[in-house]
Design a protein around this motif. Structure first.
Motif, mmCIF file in Angstrom:
data_model
loop_
_atom_site.group_PDB
_atom_site.id
_atom_site.type_symbol
_atom_site.label_atom_id
_atom_site.label_comp_id
_atom_site.label_asym_id
_atom_site.label_seq_id
_atom_site.Cartn_x
_atom_site.Cartn_y
_atom_site.Cartn_z
ATOM 1 N N ARG A 128 -5.096 -16.888 14.423
ATOM 2 C CA ARG A 128 -6.247 -16.911 13.536
ATOM 3 C C ARG A 128 -6.267 -18.254 12.849
ATOM 4 N N ARG A 136 -8.360 -8.744 9.781
ATOM 5 C CA ARG A 136 -8.412 -8.570 11.238
ATOM 6 C C ARG A 136 -8.042 -9.885 11.891
ATOM 7 N N SER A 191 -1.715 -12.076 -0.753
ATOM 8 C CA SER A 191 -0.475 -11.496 -0.241
ATOM 9 C C SER A 191 -0.251 -10.079 -0.744
ATOM 10 N N HIS A 192 -0.973 -9.690 -1.801
ATOM 11 C CA HIS A 192 -0.855 -8.296 -2.242
ATOM 12 C C HIS A 192 -1.423 -7.353 -1.191
ATOM 13 N N GLU A 193 -2.482 -7.818 -0.550
ATOM 14 C CA GLU A 193 -3.074 -6.974 0.482
ATOM 15 C C GLU A 193 -2.374 -7.176 1.818
ATOM 16 N N HIS A 194 -1.908 -8.374 2.062
ATOM 17 C CA HIS A 194 -1.264 -8.668 3.342
ATOM 18 C C HIS A 194 0.062 -9.364 3.078
ATOM 19 N N PRO A 195 1.126 -8.611 2.854
ATOM 20 C CA PRO A 195 2.403 -9.268 2.575
ATOM 21 C C PRO A 195 2.755 -10.196 3.736
ATOM 22 N N ARG A 198 -16.537 -6.407 9.943
ATOM 23 C CA ARG A 198 -16.562 -6.860 8.550
ATOM 24 C C ARG A 198 -17.582 -6.065 7.744
ATOM 25 N N VAL A 248 3.726 -8.461 7.226
ATOM 26 C CA VAL A 248 2.945 -8.185 8.421
ATOM 27 C C VAL A 248 2.531 -9.447 9.187
ATOM 28 N N GLY A 271 2.287 -1.848 -0.067
ATOM 29 C CA GLY A 271 2.694 -3.234 0.050
ATOM 30 C C GLY A 271 2.149 -3.892 1.287
ATOM 31 N N SER A 272 1.929 -3.124 2.327
ATOM 32 C CA SER A 272 1.647 -3.762 3.596
ATOM 33 C C SER A 272 0.181 -3.979 3.870
ATOM 34 N N PHE A 273 -0.652 -3.140 3.365
ATOM 35 C CA PHE A 273 -2.040 -3.308 3.770
ATOM 36 C C PHE A 273 -3.010 -3.486 2.623
ATOM 37 N N THR A 274 -3.006 -2.596 1.687
ATOM 38 C CA THR A 274 -3.941 -2.800 0.596
ATOM 39 C C THR A 274 -3.223 -2.609 -0.717
ATOM 40 N N GLU A 275 -3.657 -3.363 -1.666
ATOM 41 C CA GLU A 275 -3.035 -3.306 -2.974
ATOM 42 C C GLU A 275 -3.193 -1.903 -3.544
ATOM 43 N N SER A 319 4.063 -10.652 -2.756
ATOM 44 C CA SER A 319 4.592 -9.600 -1.901
ATOM 45 C C SER A 319 4.935 -10.272 -0.601
ATOM 46 N N GLU A 360 -10.420 -12.277 5.437
ATOM 47 C CA GLU A 360 -10.178 -12.998 6.685
ATOM 48 C C GLU A 360 -8.898 -12.516 7.368
ATOM 49 N N ASP A 410 -7.951 -10.371 15.336
ATOM 50 C CA ASP A 410 -8.441 -10.557 16.691
ATOM 51 C C ASP A 410 -9.728 -11.393 16.652
ATOM 52 N N GLU A 411 -10.272 -11.665 17.798
ATOM 53 C CA GLU A 411 -11.447 -12.521 17.846
ATOM 54 C C GLU A 411 -12.629 -11.870 17.131
ATOM 55 N N ASP A 412 -13.391 -12.701 16.401
ATOM 56 C CA ASP A 412 -14.597 -12.204 15.748
ATOM 57 C C ASP A 412 -15.780 -12.551 16.648
ATOM 58 N N GLY A 472 8.555 -5.742 4.212
ATOM 59 C CA GLY A 472 7.490 -5.160 5.029
ATOM 60 C C GLY A 472 6.396 -6.163 5.337
#
Lengths: 512, 304
Positions: free
Chosen positions: B139, B282, B54-58, A14, B31, A429-433, B86, B279, B284-286, B29
């Motif tokens: 998660r 990632r 959701s824009h960052e993580h559809p 992080r 995820v 679309g999938s990871f970052t705006e 998204s 949040e 996987d475990e933090d 797409g």
């Protein structure tokens, strides 16, 4: 000696890395580059919390300004062009660190003042003697400026601090001038302190391509001449030269784009797996690709060049290149260039790489397309596969960065008919705006001292070695009147000679 | 938005497919699947935060509102795509007996072979990993600060039942603080001999920050109270003097280290969508959170 920071933990992903105490000196404050890219990128970095407290920005230009005038320029540029929202507290963090030094590049008094300004910043803002010099100025002035930096003791860091320099393309206009430029910079700054930015190619894109190729099992087995028929690398712009006649005339599309951007993309697509992904190992693999490039024998048949003529582009009537202000009617500067390159390696022998770039083309797009061979046997009636062309894997660099896979699929219905379909993946679309802009990554890399993924002078020189014979061939054609850039109507996909160039090999350009 | 009254999971799934082809683009797409378990009254805010994230993580976002558990089972759903999302979204309202079997509605709606995250904007279960819905996710996001009463108790409880995959937004909130504090020691590798964290009297985030510092630096961390907002000051005592980051207004902090001028640095309290987006980055475990949670548990035990 350097004990590990107990608050850092490699598992703690992080935590972003924040640059250490440092400042930046910007030459060429009034230029487009500074106002549209560099200043907004600095603000965006601060907004993301990645700039050190006390970061300072010093402007240097031939203007009769005070610090607050400069701050106003930055403010306007940030408001107009920053990627992230404007926040007063972020602005306040930055605003105290703005300084302005008026003067010419050969003005000793001004550089003396610059040195005092930097020393004052070290005291007042705690920049710790760490400063980056961003030369957002024409390369003709580099010599002057770095010479002055050296003479006034600005280029040599004290123990435990650093001085770095950032330059933009063009890195020369041929091999010889590139070497001169490297020498000029190299006399003052060691190679590891020179950061060259290719602003077309963000680090994010480089890493995306490397991840696609080397993190997956399903692409690598077909990434060779057994399956790939040819590769097309395109960078198309829909705009003309705008007001940049002074820069563009005599440079042209090949020098402006192919030498750096397209050859870099080609390296990333063609290179072997690096030992690791640190900057040095990636660079070694890229250099190998550049070294193994061979030009075809007949450059007249395997290259093409053009100039945009007047026409309708995207619903607007636009003038031709030769009508642009500041361009002579007799100019032979190309605004479109296409070249064929062979990569003489076991993986790529027999697979031509077609590189093309141009202004005022159909639309703005950058992409790399691997076009695959047709299946050796198609157990279908000829009529069934009439609409099936070749499979393709397209790495879209911009806009909407992503990957497209083109393959054949049956047309729904009772008849057996097969046609091409596209499957799209969009990074955006999938990871970052919005992926951090190339400039943010570069500026952060400079401040962190991360070895850049951007080209070092060896790569620049190798690129010129590839391009110089082509440029010489064109110059010879110009001189003996045997050829000149072929006009193409604005808003189309380039001159007919470029299509003929591929037709000779029995291929066609994709419409990107 | 399509309203489905008295429906079931397969009809909701069918509506997802129909909505996609109506939108003209059957390919997606996405995820991950994000499950949000929420009250009727907080549903709108939670869904808005998920939309921004959701824009960052559809994602396929499944809002689950658990209603009154008495009476005959009924499932109503609002299904939609597009309009600022998204991804896909369904807000599913459960009533009656099915409330106890919410996982049977959600399971068929998970995207195939992709991660699942679950978020309780309020009222988390006592043990998220043992919760029937929580078990579906790798998660599990809680928010101790959302507890109306007993926030301190809430974070203590979450730390006690910590299971890999659990995380709390109180931890997410302190990332910028932790980054700045780490930067202090990046710049000068000095020995830290003690520290203090000043914040509102009740602040799960401050408790976690103190626990993190104590755990990483092996020191005693003093926890002081102020009127806020949030965390107002962190001081690291070093043999060269104090390094201090103070943020009285929740926006702009003052950064002071020995022998250096004081400098302002923007340190804004982040809004929910940003926290959620971090949040989901990632799944996987933090491990660092795990260690911090363990430390906080020990510190609390030591107090009693």
């Amino acid at each position: 000696m350097n004990q590990a920071n107990p608050l850092r933990d490699p598992r703690d992903r992080r935590l972003p890395r924040i640059a250490g105490p440092s400042g930046m000196v910007l030459f060429g404050v009034t230029g487009d580059l500074s106002r549209k890219k560099i200043m907004p990128a600095i603000y965006d970095l601060a907004n993301r919390g990645l700039l050190p407290p006390g970061f300072s920005l010093t402007g240097f230009a031939r203007r009769d300004w005070a610090d607050q005038d400069f701050a106003q320029i930055v403010h306007d540029s940030v408001k107009a062009h920053a990627r992230t929202e404007f926040r007063e507290e972020v602005w306040r963090q930055l605003a105290e660190g703005f300084r302005f030094v008026p003067g010419d590049f050969d003005d000793d008094a001004a550089f003396d003042q610059l040195r005092r300004t930097i020393e004052e910043l070290d005291q007042a803002r705690g920049t710790g003697g760490n400063h980056a010099f961003y030369l957002a100025i024409p390369p003709g002035f580099f010599g002057n400026v770095v010479g002055q930096l050296k003479e006034h003791g600005l280029s040599t860091p004290r123990d435990g601090s650093w001085r770095r320099v950032v330059v933009e393309k063009p890195f020369g206009h041929d091999l010889e001038s590139a070497r001169e430029l490297n020498q000029t910079l190299g006399e003052v700054f060691p190679a590891g302190s020179v950061f060259r930015i290719d602003h077309y190619l963000g680090k994010e894109t480089v890493q995306n391509i490397l991840a696609l190729r080397f993190a997956n099992e399903m692409f690598e087995p077909i990434w060779n001449n057994t399956y790939v028929d040819h590769v097309q690398i395109t960078m198309a712009e829909d705009v003309g030269i705008g007001g940049r006649a002074g820069y563009y005339d005599g440079i042209g599309a090949a020098r402006d784009v192919i030498q750096n951007h397209l050859l870099q993309l080609m390296c990333l697509v063609a290179m072997e797996e690096p030992v690791s992904f640190d900057a040095d190992n990636v660079r070694i693999e890229k250099e190998k690709v550049l070294q193994s490039v061979q030009l075809p024998n007949r450059l007249d048949l395997t290259t093409a060049r053009g100039q945009y003529a007047e026409g309708w582009a995207g619903g607007e009537k636009v003038g031709g290149f030769l009508d642009e202000e500041g361009i002579k009617k007799s100019s032979t500067t190309e605004t479109y260039a296409a070249v064929t390159l062979n990569v003489a390696t076991r993986r790529w022998a027999g697979v031509p790489f077609y590189l093309r770039t141009g202004k005022r083309l159909g639309r703005r797009v950058t992409e790399v397309a691997l076009v695959f061979k047709r299946a050796p046997h198609l157990p279908f009636a000829a009529a069934a596969v009439e609409e099936l062309t070749q499979n393709a894997l397209v790495i879209r660099v911009q806009p909407d960065e992503g990957v497209t896979l083109r393959f054949g699929s049956k047309v729904p219905g009772t008849q057996m008919e097969i046609r091409d379909v596209n499957m799209d993946f969009v990074y955006g679309g999938s990871f970052t705006e919005s992926s951090p802009e190339a400039y943010e990554r570069l500026i952060l890399d400079v401040l962190l001292g991360d070895p850049p993924l951007f080209p070092r002078h060896e790569e620049v020189e190798l690129s010129w070695k590839i391009l110089d014979p082509i440029l010489a061939h064109w110059a010879k054609q110009d001189a003996n009147g045997k050829g000149k850039p072929e006009p193409y109507p604005s808003g189309t996909w380039g001159p007919a000679s470029a299509d003929a160039m591929l037709a000779r090999d029995g291929r066609t350009w994709r419409r990107p | 938005m399509i309203e489905l009254i008295d429906t079931n999971a397969s009809q909701i799934a069918a509506e997802f497919t129909r909505a996609r082809s109506r939108a003209g683009s059957p390919a997606m797409g996405m995820v991950m699947t994000l499950i949000i378990v929420v009250d009727e009254s907080d549903a709108e805010d939670a869904m808005r935060a998920a939309r921004a994230a959701s824009h960052e993580h559809p994602a396929r976002v499944l809002g689950v509102i658990l209603g009154d558990g008495r009476g005959a089972a009924q499932i109503n759903a609002q299904v939609g795509t597009g309009s600022g999302w998204s991804g896909e979204t369904a807000l599913i309202r459960l009533r009656g007996e099915v409330v106890k079997h919410a996982e049977s509605v959600v399971l068929p709606l998970l995207l195939p072979d992709s991660p699942v995250a679950i978020w309780w904007p309020n009222h988390p279960p006592e043990d998220p990993a043992a919760d029937p819905l929580g078990r579906l996710a790798q998660r599990r996001i809680t928010d101790a600060a959302s507890a109306v009463r007993g926030k301190t108790q809430a974070i203590r409880l979450q730390c006690e039942v910590y299971t890999p995959g659990n995380t709390d937004l109180a931890w997410t909130r302190i990332t910028p603080w932790r980054a700045l504090l780490a930067a202090v020691l990046d710049q000068r590798p000095v020995k830290v001999t003690g520290a203090s964290v000043t914040a509102e009297r009740i602040s799960p985030s401050a408790d976690l920050l103190a626990a993190w510092l104590a755990d990483r630096l092996r020191i005693k961390v003093e926890r002081k109270s102020s009127r806020g907002p949030g965390i107002t000051e962190v001081v690291l005592h070093t043999n060269e003097g104090d390094a201090r980051i103070s943020r009285p207004d929740g926006k702009l902090a003052m950064f002071s280290v020995p022998d250096k001028p004081d400098r302002p640095v923007a340190l804004k309290r982040r809004a929910l969508p940003e926290l959620l987006a971090e949040e989901l980055r990632r799944l996987d475990e933090d491990e660092v959170y795990a260690e911090t949670a363990k430390r906080l548990r020990k510190m609390e035990a030591g107090k009693q």
